[in-house]
Write a protein that holds these residues in place. Structure first.
Motif, PDB file in Angstrom:
ATOM      1  N   ASP A  54       0.833  -1.208   0.000  1.00 38.11           N
ATOM      2  CA  ASP A  54       0.000   0.000   0.000  1.00 38.11           C
ATOM      3  C   ASP A  54       0.863   1.253   0.000  1.00 38.11           C
ATOM      4  O   ASP A  54       1.204   1.797   1.024  1.00 38.11           O
ATOM      5  N   GLY A  55       1.184   1.706  -1.185  1.00 40.92           N
ATOM      6  CA  GLY A  55       1.937   2.936  -1.331  1.00 40.92           C
ATOM      7  C   GLY A  55       1.008   4.136  -1.317  1.00 40.92           C
ATOM      8  O   GLY A  55      -0.207   4.010  -1.258  1.00 40.92           O
ATOM      9  N   ILE A  56       1.595   5.314  -1.381  1.00 41.61           N
ATOM     10  CA  ILE A  56       0.800   6.540  -1.399  1.00 41.61           C
ATOM     11  C   ILE A  56       0.508   6.954  -2.837  1.00 41.61           C
ATOM     12  O   ILE A  56      -0.640   7.142  -3.219  1.00 41.61           O
ATOM     13  N   LEU A  57       1.557   7.086  -3.641  1.00 42.53           N
ATOM     14  CA  LEU A  57       1.374   7.458  -5.045  1.00 42.53           C
ATOM     15  C   LEU A  57       1.653   6.296  -5.990  1.00 42.53           C
ATOM     16  O   LEU A  57       1.503   6.434  -7.207  1.00 42.53           O
ATOM     17  N   SER A  58       2.084   5.186  -5.449  1.00 46.41           N
ATOM     18  CA  SER A  58       2.321   4.012  -6.276  1.00 46.41           C
ATOM     19  C   SER A  58       2.122   2.768  -5.419  1.00 46.41           C
ATOM     20  O   SER A  58       2.205   2.820  -4.192  1.00 46.41           O
ATOM     21  N   GLU A  81       1.078   3.566 -10.752  1.00 46.43           N
ATOM     22  CA  GLU A  81       1.477   4.875 -10.230  1.00 46.43           C
ATOM     23  C   GLU A  81       0.365   5.873 -10.551  1.00 46.43           C
ATOM     24  O   GLU A  81      -0.211   5.834 -11.640  1.00 46.43           O
ATOM     25  N   ILE A  82       0.074   6.762  -9.593  1.00 38.18           N
ATOM     26  CA  ILE A  82      -0.981   7.753  -9.822  1.00 38.18           C
ATOM     27  C   ILE A  82      -0.413   9.165  -9.825  1.00 38.18           C
ATOM     28  O   ILE A  82       0.646   9.427  -9.256  1.00 38.18           O
ATOM     29  N   ASP A  83      -1.133  10.057 -10.467  1.00 41.43           N
ATOM     30  CA  ASP A  83      -0.784  11.473 -10.480  1.00 41.43           C
ATOM     31  C   ASP A  83      -1.202  12.064  -9.131  1.00 41.43           C
ATOM     32  O   ASP A  83      -2.329  11.856  -8.682  1.00 41.43           O
ATOM     33  N   THR A  90      -1.480   6.882 -13.887  1.00 41.39           N
ATOM     34  CA  THR A  90      -0.713   7.400 -15.029  1.00 41.39           C
ATOM     35  C   THR A  90       0.251   6.369 -15.611  1.00 41.39           C
ATOM     36  O   THR A  90       0.728   6.536 -16.726  1.00 41.39           O
ATOM     37  N   TYR A  91       0.562   5.318 -14.829  1.00 43.19           N
ATOM     38  CA  TYR A  91       1.531   4.327 -15.306  1.00 43.19           C
ATOM     39  C   TYR A  91       1.184   2.950 -14.746  1.00 43.19           C
ATOM     40  O   TYR A  91       0.873   2.816 -13.565  1.00 43.19           O
TER      41      TYR A  91
END
Length: 131
Positions: A54-58, A81-83, A90-91
């Protein structure tokens, strides 16, 4: 899985970059990614998630795909990965294992040249469109 591709696409940013190790070229943009998702949505295919980071932006997670009543599954790992502003994906990078068990060519190659069984990283930017 089991949802309309249009609903799933709401999670992706317009600039989505999607890499799947089964394919040479990266998919870029919602139109290409939607086509890919539609191509792999069919009856008898079950996608089961297993373990999550559980990452924050990925984040990454492991999964398995079951096809019909086949006893073997195909396992893999995905990275998302999120913006930070839009909070949209985004990825994506999907890395499935070989569908052939055991992978015949890999086993043969390692018998002939044992060093081929060693996994090591590659320099950033060494692949076309690589990051």
């Amino acid at each position: 899985q089991g949802r309309s591709a249009d609903l799933v696409m709401d999670f992706f940013d317009e600039r989505i970059q999607y890499r799947d190790f089964n394919f040479e070229d990266m998919l870029v943009g919602k139109k290409e990614v939607k086509g890919f998702i539609e191509d792999f949505t069919f009856p008898g295919l079950t996608f089961r998630t297993q373990r999550f980071d559980d990452g924050i932006l990925s984040t990454c997670f492991t999964w398995e795909v079951v096809v019909l009543d086949a006893p073997d599954t195909i396992k893999g790992i995905s990275f998302y990965e999120i913006d930070p502003t839009t909070r949209k994906v985004t990825y994506v990078r999907d890395v499935p294992e070989s569908g052939i068990k055991p992978p015949i060519l890999g086993k043969l190659a390692r018998l002939i040249r044992p060093g081929l069984g060693t996994f090591q990283g590659v320099p950033i930017g060494s692949r076309p469109n690589g990051m």
